[in-house]
Design a protein around this motif. Structure first.
Motif, PDB file in Angstrom:
ATOM      1  N   LYS A   7       0.943  -0.910   0.153  1.00 31.66           N
ATOM      2  CA  LYS A   7      -0.137   0.017  -0.011  1.00 31.66           C
ATOM      3  C   LYS A   7       0.934   1.358   0.272  1.00 31.66           C
ATOM      4  O   LYS A   7       1.504   1.292   0.679  1.00 31.66           O
ATOM      5  CB  LYS A   7      -1.189   0.082   1.577  1.00 31.66           C
ATOM      6  CG  LYS A   7      -1.977   1.437   1.319  1.00 31.66           C
ATOM      7  CD  LYS A   7      -0.571   2.020   2.460  1.00 31.66           C
ATOM      8  CE  LYS A   7      -1.586   3.018   2.437  1.00 31.66           C
ATOM      9  NZ  LYS A   7      -1.763   4.434   2.927  1.00 31.66           N
ATOM     10  N   GLY A   9       0.980   5.394   0.985  1.00 36.33           N
ATOM     11  CA  GLY A   9       0.198   6.435   0.579  1.00 36.33           C
ATOM     12  C   GLY A   9       0.240   7.562   0.103  1.00 36.33           C
ATOM     13  O   GLY A   9       0.952   7.681  -0.966  1.00 36.33           O
ATOM     14  N   VAL A 184       6.536   7.749   7.337  1.00 35.75           N
ATOM     15  CA  VAL A 184       8.327   7.658   7.705  1.00 35.75           C
ATOM     16  C   VAL A 184       8.616   6.699   8.456  1.00 35.75           C
ATOM     17  O   VAL A 184       7.721   5.367   7.632  1.00 35.75           O
ATOM     18  CB  VAL A 184       7.045   7.709   9.594  1.00 35.75           C
ATOM     19  CG1 VAL A 184       7.569   9.491   9.634  1.00 35.75           C
ATOM     20  CG2 VAL A 184       6.160   7.212   9.524  1.00 35.75           C
ATOM     21  N   PHE A 188       6.643   3.986  15.576  1.00 40.06           N
ATOM     22  CA  PHE A 188       7.211   4.997  16.177  1.00 40.06           C
ATOM     23  C   PHE A 188       6.379   5.262  17.906  1.00 40.06           C
ATOM     24  O   PHE A 188       5.504   5.222  18.027  1.00 40.06           O
ATOM     25  CB  PHE A 188       7.908   6.605  16.169  1.00 40.06           C
ATOM     26  CG  PHE A 188       8.798   6.525  15.221  1.00 40.06           C
ATOM     27  CD1 PHE A 188       8.379   6.658  13.770  1.00 40.06           C
ATOM     28  CD2 PHE A 188       9.995   6.782  15.185  1.00 40.06           C
ATOM     29  CE1 PHE A 188       9.366   5.833  12.478  1.00 40.06           C
ATOM     30  CE2 PHE A 188      11.269   6.834  14.062  1.00 40.06           C
ATOM     31  CZ  PHE A 188      10.956   6.260  12.551  1.00 40.06           C
ATOM     32  N   ASP A 191       3.862  10.004  17.523  1.00 44.34           N
ATOM     33  CA  ASP A 191       4.048  10.682  16.351  1.00 44.34           C
ATOM     34  C   ASP A 191       5.325  11.724  16.063  1.00 44.34           C
ATOM     35  O   ASP A 191       5.658  12.939  16.857  1.00 44.34           O
ATOM     36  CB  ASP A 191       2.578  11.683  17.030  1.00 44.34           C
ATOM     37  CG  ASP A 191       3.037  12.385  14.836  1.00 44.34           C
ATOM     38  OD1 ASP A 191       3.695  12.185  14.288  1.00 44.34           O
ATOM     39  OD2 ASP A 191       1.687  12.873  14.398  1.00 44.34           O
ATOM     40  N   PRO A 192       6.078  11.034  15.039  1.00 43.35           N
ATOM     41  CA  PRO A 192       7.289  11.790  14.912  1.00 43.35           C
ATOM     42  C   PRO A 192       7.121  13.369  14.634  1.00 43.35           C
ATOM     43  O   PRO A 192       7.904  13.808  15.031  1.00 43.35           O
ATOM     44  CB  PRO A 192       8.303  11.476  14.028  1.00 43.35           C
ATOM     45  CG  PRO A 192       7.656  10.305  13.430  1.00 43.35           C
ATOM     46  CD  PRO A 192       6.265   9.560  14.608  1.00 43.35           C
ATOM     47  N   ARG A 193       5.941  14.093  14.449  1.00 41.07           N
ATOM     48  CA  ARG A 193       6.112  15.402  13.654  1.00 41.07           C
ATOM     49  C   ARG A 193       5.619  16.253  15.204  1.00 41.07           C
ATOM     50  O   ARG A 193       5.886  16.879  14.981  1.00 41.07           O
ATOM     51  CB  ARG A 193       4.505  15.349  12.847  1.00 41.07           C
ATOM     52  CG  ARG A 193       4.991  14.568  12.039  1.00 41.07           C
ATOM     53  CD  ARG A 193       3.540  15.083  10.979  1.00 41.07           C
ATOM     54  NE  ARG A 193       3.223  14.213   9.687  1.00 41.07           N
ATOM     55  CZ  ARG A 193       4.267  14.706   8.564  1.00 41.07           C
ATOM     56  NH1 ARG A 193       4.562  15.378   9.050  1.00 41.07           N
ATOM     57  NH2 ARG A 193       4.088  13.773   7.643  1.00 41.07           N
TER      58      ARG A 193
HETATM   59  P1  ADP Z   1      -0.040   7.342   4.593  1.00 41.30           P
HETATM   60  O1  ADP Z   1      -0.470   8.979   3.512  1.00 41.30           O
HETATM   61  O2  ADP Z   1       0.984   7.225   4.109  1.00 41.30           O
HETATM   62  O3  ADP Z   1      -1.341   7.254   4.649  1.00 41.30           O
HETATM   63  P2  ADP Z   1      -0.324   9.299   7.363  1.00 41.30           P
HETATM   64  O4  ADP Z   1      -0.256  10.645   7.605  1.00 41.30           O
HETATM   65  O5  ADP Z   1      -1.635   8.963   7.195  1.00 41.30           O
HETATM   66  O6  ADP Z   1       0.529   8.593   5.979  1.00 41.30           O
HETATM   67  O7  ADP Z   1       0.505   8.380   7.806  1.00 41.30           O
HETATM   68  C1  ADP Z   1       1.853   8.372   8.580  1.00 41.30           C
HETATM   69  C2  ADP Z   1       1.660   9.468   9.379  1.00 41.30           C
HETATM   70  O8  ADP Z   1       1.139   8.985  10.991  1.00 41.30           O
HETATM   71  C3  ADP Z   1       3.119  10.254  10.119  1.00 41.30           C
HETATM   72  O9  ADP Z   1       3.481  11.261   9.030  1.00 41.30           O
HETATM   73  C4  ADP Z   1       3.177  10.995  11.628  1.00 41.30           C
HETATM   74  O10 ADP Z   1       3.354  11.605  11.633  1.00 41.30           O
HETATM   75  C5  ADP Z   1       1.218  10.764  11.433  1.00 41.30           C
HETATM   76  N1  ADP Z   1       1.707   9.654  13.177  1.00 41.30           N
HETATM   77  C6  ADP Z   1       1.131   9.519  14.859  1.00 41.30           C
HETATM   78  N2  ADP Z   1       1.453   9.069  14.992  1.00 41.30           N
HETATM   79  C7  ADP Z   1       2.209   7.953  14.664  1.00 41.30           C
HETATM   80  C8  ADP Z   1       3.140   6.656  14.941  1.00 41.30           C
HETATM   81  N3  ADP Z   1       3.431   6.291  16.373  1.00 41.30           N
HETATM   82  N4  ADP Z   1       4.350   6.043  14.710  1.00 41.30           N
HETATM   83  C9  ADP Z   1       4.554   6.884  13.425  1.00 41.30           C
HETATM   84  N5  ADP Z   1       3.740   7.724  12.026  1.00 41.30           N
HETATM   85  C10 ADP Z   1       2.884   8.208  13.628  1.00 41.30           C
END
Ligand code: ADP
Ligand code: ASP
Ligand code: MG
Length: 612
Positions: A7, A9, A184, A188, A191-193
């Motif tokens: 998949k 994103g 990412v 993690f 959330d690394p943001r």
């Molecule tokens: P995609 O478009 O690939 O589906 P999403 O934005 O839906 O991506 O999900 C990825 C994002 O999830 C990351 O960029 C990060 O900001 C967020 N996130 C929230 N919690 C976590 C976590 N525990 N570990 C990793 N990412 C996380």
């Protein structure tokens, strides 16, 4: 070699260059000898832009549910076709004798119910995908969408739903693994943001990932984790921007392993909630610290005292009264054998903490419904509550998670509550469990911290505290299709026999909830619901909290040290969640992460996206 489902994103296919990069990766996987099926999301922020556009055209765009879904699915159609073209170019350039073919969700055989905007998958008949694979082709499937079995209309699965498309396809195709490529390097510890010092987890158990996802970690769509757990399919979360190994989601820590879960009937659908067993536990006690000052640090002190004498608390409820009394009650459950010690320790600190008194009820029981998909299917929660209420049993505390709904009741009412639940869910086993199930090995206290800023809180003041009244409230909300998250019911004032009920729900459902509640307001007799949207939720998750005392106190102390006020608390077996004000959310997440020693020396990389 077997089938691999990948998949990608939105941020991985955000522009033409991204699509070409992904095409190279897909071809590389095929070249390794795998059959490849790809589920793809809309490019970048396309879905958000389509929503904005719809809102400009129509003041109440979501009310046009059929058309809204039709519009949103166009985002994934763009990216699937573009990705197929890019793959075909790569194959041509390299003289490889295969092609990519794109399919909409409907063409891929993804059959759903008719709930637009949050359709559940009923079944998958991926014949066209199988025949594409049979021809040696790479199948590209548009994520997040399906077709309704009954109305034949195009549906969407809910925001972030492409993860669920991918896992569902992997299950239906009996793939070896489902790879979720994102922006990412994996899952993690936060959330690394928000927390740049978050650490990547090598592996995380299904139940822990369920709690993280349900608590706001949007790296995986909650329903995709649920799907994978039911079918025991590992998910590998990794970055499409690097070749590092990511995080593998697999393995079960719960007594109810996926193997024991009976799959729902074909008619009910692949995502139907499953009730696997009813469990009860008579080894519990309840303590209420009455009239504590409702200020920063009070709850931390209470739990510090309890942890100080080595006691592991289970459920915690902090009164969420809307009344401006500036006093609060804090209630928690603990093993019966520890009550005396806890009371003694608390009494000694009465003046220091400033509460009025401690009430201990040493004989309490917990009755739980255990299964899968319970929290995202509000009807099951409502059914459980109403079965118990019909038996005349008063529910004193509630906790919910994806895999378990528990209520605390008086010990002498346990039998009646179990019997009522067993009659309602007649085909499941009843088992006796005991407090503090031992966990094998040396598990970390906490695997991660999640946060959520998409919820609102509603408080109903003055609900009659009779068996069945709370059930009525949640039944009504369930009928309206609203997913309730935290539920806190106050300890009722003895004189008035009235109580306050607070719960959180998606902010987008507030209007719907208020309308539904309006219809039962005069009958149940509560004042106008109070809505608060300035809230954020911080949750700590980990199976370690079952055996490590002092987790709650460490969590609350970290918040107190940051001056963060706790507005509501709720727990499940492996999670503690608190509501804080939105302004405090980021600080609260970072402080908690630090307090549990999760900070890493290196900064996590976020490759793309806006995180919106
Ligand atoms: P995609 O478009 O690939 O589906 P999403 O934005 O839906 O991506 O999900 C990825 C994002 O999830 C990351 O960029 C990060 O900001 C967020 N996130 C929230 N919690 C976590 C976590 N525990 N570990 C990793 N990412 C996380
Ligand atoms: N494009 C959809 C969304 O933005 C589905 C997804 O990305 O998974 O929610
Ligand atoms: Mg996503």
């Amino acid at each position: 070699m077997g089938i691999v489902v990948q998949k990608y994103g939105g941020s991985s296919v955000a522009d033409a260059a991204g699509i070409k990069r992904v095409a190279q990766r897909v071809v590389a996987t095929k070249e390794q000898g795998h059959d490849v099926v790809v589920a793809v999301s809309a490019m970048g922020d396309t879905t958000d832009e389509l929503i904005d556009l719809a809102n400009k055209v129509s003041p109440d765009a979501t009310a046009h549910a059929r058309e809204f879904d039709m519009l949103l699915t166009s985002g994934e159609r763009q990216s699937m076709a573009l990705l197929a073209m890019a793959i075909n170019d790569v194959a041509n350039e390299r003289g490889l004798a295969y092609e990519a073919r794109s399919f909409t969700g409907s063409q891929a055989g993804l059959i759903t119910d008719a709930q637009h905007g949050r359709a559940k998958i009923l079944s998958i008949t991926p014949e066209r995908i199988q025949s594409a694979i049979g021809d040696g082709a790479i199948a590209i499937v548009a994520g997040f969408q399906g077709v309704s079995r009954d109305t034949k209309d195009i549906t969407t699965l809910g925001r972030g739903g492409t993860d669920t498309t991918a896992v569902a396809l992997a299950v239906a195709l009996e793939a070896d693994v489902c790879e979720i490529y994102t922006d990412v390097d994996g899952v993690f510890t936060a959330d690394p943001r928000i927390v740049p010092t978050a650490r990547k987890l090598g592996q995380v158990a299904f139940e822990e990932m369920l709690e993280l996802a349900a608590s706001g970690a949007k790296v995986l769509h909650l329903r995709s984790v649920e799907f994978a757990r039911r079918h025991n399919l590992p998910i590998h979360v990794r970055s499409s921007f690097s070749t590092l190994n990511g995080t593998v989601v697999k393995g079960s820590i719960d007594a109810v392993s996926p193997q024991r879960i009976q799959q729902p009937s074909e008619d009910a659908g692949m995502e139907a909630p499953i009730v696997a067993s009813i469990a009860y536990d008579r080894s519990q006690a309840k303590i209420t610290v009455v009239d504590a000052p409702d200020e920063v640090g009070a709850a931390a002190k209470v739990f510090d005292i309890v942890a100080g004498v080595g006691i592991n608390v289970d459920m915690v409820v902090q009164d969420a009264s809307a009344a401006a009394t500036e006093r609060t009650d804090i209630t928690f459950t603990l093993p019966r054998d520890d009550v005396e010690r806890a009371v003694k320790a608390l009494e000694l600190a009465r003046h220091e903490v400033g509460f009025e008194r401690v009430i201990a009820v040493p004989r309490m029981g917990k009755v739980s419904l255990i299964g899968a998909g319970l929290r995202t299917q509000p009807k099951k929660i409502a059914d459980f509550f109403s079965a118990i209420a019909m038996a005349g049993v008063n529910i004193q505390m509630i906790s919910t998670s994806e895999v378990r709904i528990s209520v605390v009741v008086a010990d002498e009412e346990v039998d009646r509550a179990v019997q009522a639940a067993a009659e309602k869910f007649s085909d499941v086993e009843v088992e006796k469990v005991s407090y503090g199930t031992e966990v094998d090995g040396d598990v970390p206290e906490i695997v991660g911290i999640a946060h959520d800023r998409s919820e609102a809180k509603i408080t109903l003041v003055g609900v009659t505290d009779e068996p069945g009244e709370a059930a009525r409230v949640f039944d009504t909300l369930a009928e309206a299709g609203i997913n309730i998250d935290m539920i806190v019911q106050n300890v009722s004032a003895e004189e008035t026999r009235r109580t306050d009920i607070s719960f959180t729900l998606p902010r987008t459902d507030v209007k719907l909830a208020r309308a539904a509640l309006g219809e039962i307001q005069s009958e149940i007799g509560f004042a106008d619901p109070i809505t608060d949207t300035q809230i954020g939720k911080v949750s700590i998750v980990g199976e370690g909290m079952r055996t490590h005392p002092g987790i709650t106190s460490r969590f609350f102390a970290a918040l107190a040290a940051e001056g963060v006020f706790i507005r509501m608390v709720s727990t499940s077996e492996i999670r503690v969640s608190v509501l804080v004000s939105t302004d405090d959310l980021d600080r609260a997440v970072r402080a908690t992460h630090r307090a549990f020693g999760l900070d890493s020396d290196v900064e996590a990389i976020v490759y793309g996206g806006t995180g919106r």
